[in-house]
Each structure stands twice: as structure tokens, then as C-alpha cells.
Write an enzyme that holds these catalytic residues in place. Structure first.
Site, PDB file in Angstrom:
ATOM      1  N   ASP A 115      -2.018   9.343 -11.256  1.00 53.60           N
ATOM      2  CA  ASP A 115      -1.847   8.246 -12.216  1.00 53.60           C
ATOM      3  C   ASP A 115      -0.374   8.037 -12.547  1.00 53.60           C
ATOM      4  O   ASP A 115       0.097   6.899 -12.672  1.00 53.60           O
ATOM      5  CB  ASP A 115      -2.633   8.534 -13.495  1.00 53.60           C
ATOM      6  CG  ASP A 115      -4.130   8.349 -13.312  1.00 53.60           C
ATOM      7  OD1 ASP A 115      -4.539   7.802 -12.271  1.00 53.60           O
ATOM      8  OD2 ASP A 115      -4.897   8.762 -14.213  1.00 53.60           O
ATOM      9  N   ASP A 124       0.854  -1.175   0.000  1.00 54.03           N
ATOM     10  CA  ASP A 124       0.000   0.000   0.000  1.00 54.03           C
ATOM     11  C   ASP A 124       0.896   1.233   0.000  1.00 54.03           C
ATOM     12  O   ASP A 124       1.851   1.314   0.787  1.00 54.03           O
ATOM     13  CB  ASP A 124      -0.909   0.006   1.232  1.00 54.03           C
ATOM     14  CG  ASP A 124      -1.950   1.102   1.176  1.00 54.03           C
ATOM     15  OD1 ASP A 124      -3.014   0.864   0.582  1.00 54.03           O
ATOM     16  OD2 ASP A 124      -1.687   2.190   1.714  1.00 54.03           O
ATOM     17  N   ASN A 165      -3.174  12.975  -4.869  1.00 55.47           N
ATOM     18  CA  ASN A 165      -4.410  13.231  -5.603  1.00 55.47           C
ATOM     19  C   ASN A 165      -5.062  14.529  -5.159  1.00 55.47           C
ATOM     20  O   ASN A 165      -5.560  15.317  -5.984  1.00 55.47           O
ATOM     21  CB  ASN A 165      -5.393  12.071  -5.402  1.00 55.47           C
ATOM     22  CG  ASN A 165      -5.134  10.911  -6.346  1.00 55.47           C
ATOM     23  OD1 ASN A 165      -4.509  11.076  -7.387  1.00 55.47           O
ATOM     24  ND2 ASN A 165      -5.613   9.732  -5.995  1.00 55.47           N
ATOM     25  N   ASP A 187      -4.398   2.490  -4.724  1.00 57.96           N
ATOM     26  CA  ASP A 187      -2.940   2.424  -4.548  1.00 57.96           C
ATOM     27  C   ASP A 187      -2.530   1.112  -3.894  1.00 57.96           C
ATOM     28  O   ASP A 187      -1.512   1.033  -3.214  1.00 57.96           O
ATOM     29  CB  ASP A 187      -2.442   3.610  -3.719  1.00 57.96           C
ATOM     30  CG  ASP A 187      -3.072   3.653  -2.328  1.00 57.96           C
ATOM     31  OD1 ASP A 187      -4.168   3.081  -2.158  1.00 57.96           O
ATOM     32  OD2 ASP A 187      -2.477   4.268  -1.427  1.00 57.96           O
TER      33      ASP A 187
END
Length: 296
Positions: free
Chosen positions: A194, A177, A185, A220
């Protein structure tokens, strides 16, 4: 062999050289039976094995090699063959594959005629099998990162569990993770997010062995399946991934690090129990301060 050159065509279409009817290869009954057998599967390995079985019984072929995209399939023995013929398969004038045929003895005109006839019919089935493979590959890949997706993971872990149950071949599972990904973001937008995911996927893939598998579950979250790996191997590869992410100026510049949970297959494990142990280890890593590795 020189007298065969006038009949040789690397690319065979329907208008190939025809011998007089008395010397034609397969009878109509045999040809129909062969065509019907090709319609029984669209799976490429199965189709290849079926085609080789038919050719080896009809023409005493010793082996064949089908080359397509960046891959190849080999049936039978090709390294000890003395005679070789190559033909291409096309679709709308575009070459989609080449097939190399290997024989122990010189190829007679009758054998060459039969081979061309069977090759043409196989080419149609091969085109459909390659299209099916392409669609299947797209369905098993994450669009953004080109890693395997959740469906691909389920397929891979099922096969590894089956192998482990039969032969007790241990394997490892890493759950990963990204730390601080939400902030990327929120502060820089999803386009930058991205790019971070693509770079992380590339970094993870570069840290794995050729036999290992990497997947993106979504968001993620990533995971890796490591064949023939124990707890020690899990730790080594997890550390390699963590170090590679820490060495990336781009990822570090975006505040990205990685928390990893690991689990090694144990007897009586199934897909759910193994995944749960790795996921719990990841949860422990995230709550220990992030950017660390925990083993189940």
C-alpha cells in the site's frame, strides 16, 4: 453607506433584522416561487447559476462569488463592481461557505433586507448541494491513493471524447503498470505494498500538468488523461513519470519500475478503441523487458 452598518451581519440567521411589513422585500408568492426554484436541482454549479439569475433579476446584482472548501464559483461580473457585501453560510455553527455579493450601485435598506432573506433560503440548498458534492467526490476517488477511480476515469474520458468530436481537441491516454509489484506484496506484505502504491500515485501526480488527470484502476494499474496532448506530449510526460520513479530511492529500493503504454486520440476513436490501443501498447511494453514506454 454608514447608516447600513447597524444592519450588517456577516453571519445571517433566521433572526435577522426585520423591517416594518410595509417595507418588506419579497411578497409571500415571490418568496415561495424562489424557494421552489431552489428545489429543482442539487448540482452545485446549476444551483449557483439559478441563484444568481434570480438575484440579478430581483436586486440588479452584478455578480457573486461562493467560496467553499478550497474552491470557488463565480457568477456574473465581480471585478467592475463598486459595492460589495459578504455573508456566511453555517451548519451547526460551523462555517461551510462564504458568499460575496457585488453591486454596481449602493445597497438600499430594502435591497439589503431582500438579500438577507434570499441568502438564508439559499444557504439551506447550498448545504445540501455541498453534501451531495462531497459524497460524489468520495464516490469518484480511490480510497487508498486519492486519485480518481474507474468511475471518475469513465466520466473524464467521456467529456474529452465529446470535446474532441466537436472541436477536434486532441488528448492523450497513458496506461501504467508497476513492474515487480507482486514481489513487494509477497515478500514484505500488503501494508508495504500500500505504501508503494501511495508513493507511486504521488509521483505520477507530481509529473502531470495542472490540466491532466490521474486515476488508479485497481491493483498496481494506473492511467492518465492528458488534454491537448499529441503523441509527442504523451512521450514527454510518460518519460517524466518513468524518470521520477527511477529517481525515487524508496521505489527503487523495493524493486519498482514502471511500464507505460500511450495512445493519442484519433478521429473516429471512442472510449473503447482508445483504451484498447493504449492497453495493447502497455502489454507490448511489459513483454519487451519492462521499464519502458511503447506508443500505439
Amino acid at each position: 453607506m454608514n447608516q447600513l452598518n447597524q444592519f450588517y451581519q456577516p453571519q445571517v440567521e433566521d433572526a435577522f433584522y426585520k423591517l416594518p411589513k410595509a417595507n418588506q422585500g419579497l411578497s409571500q408568492v415571490e418568496l415561495n416561487r424562489f424557494i421552489q426554484s431552489l428545489l429543482t436541482t442539487i448540482d452545485l454549479p446549476e444551483l449557483s447559476a439559478l441563484y444568481y439569475a434570480q438575484l440579478s433579476s430581483t436586486l440588479h446584482l452584478s455578480g457573486l462569488k461562493i467560496q467553499y472548501q478550497d474552491s470557488q464559483l463565480v457568477e456574473g461580473q465581480i471585478q467592475f463592481s463598486n459595492y460589495h457585501k459578504g455573508l456566511t453560510c453555517t451548519d451547526s455553527n460551523n462555517q461551510i461557505a462564504t458568499i460575496d455579493y457585488y453591486f454596481e450601485d449602493a445597497v438600499s435598506l430594502r435591497t439589503w433586507q431582500i438579500l438577507q432573506e434570499m441568502h438564508i433560503h439559499f444557504s439551506h440548498s447550498l448545504k445540501n448541494a455541498l453534501l451531495h458534492l462531497q459524497v460524489k467526490q468520495f464516490a469518484m476517488k480511490d480510497f487508498l491513493t486519492s486519485l480518481g477511480n474507474r468511475a471518475s476515469y469513465e466520466d473524464a474520458i467521456y467529456r474529452l471524447i465529446c470535446q474532441a468530436e466537436r472541436n477536434y481537441q486532441p488528448f492523450g491516454l497513458l496506461m501504467l503498470d508497476l513492474d515487480n509489484f507482486k514481489q513487494v506484496n509477497d515478500s514484505k506484505g500488503h501494508a508495504e505494498g500500500d505504501k508503494v502504491l501511495i508513493e507511486c500515485a504521488r509521483t505520477i501526480q507530481n509529473c502531470l500538468r495542472d490540466s491532466d488527470f490521474a486515476f488508479r484502476f485497481g491493483g498496481d494499474e494506473f492511467c492518465c488523461l492528458l488534454p491537448n496532448a499529441d503523441t509527442h506530449t504523451n512521450q514527454l510526460i510518460a518519460t517524466r513519470i518513468q524518470s521520477a520513479i527511477e529517481a525515487s530511492e524508496y521505489l527503487v529500493g523495493n524493486g519498482i519500475s514502471c511500464s507505460i503504454g500511450t495512445a493519442a486520440y484519433q478521429k473516429k476513436d471512442n472510449q473503447i478503441s482508445l483504451f484498447s490501443r493504449a492497453d495493447e501498447a502497455l502489454y507490448h511494453a511489459k513483454n519487451t523487458g519492462k521499464n519502458c514506454i511503447k506508443a500505439a
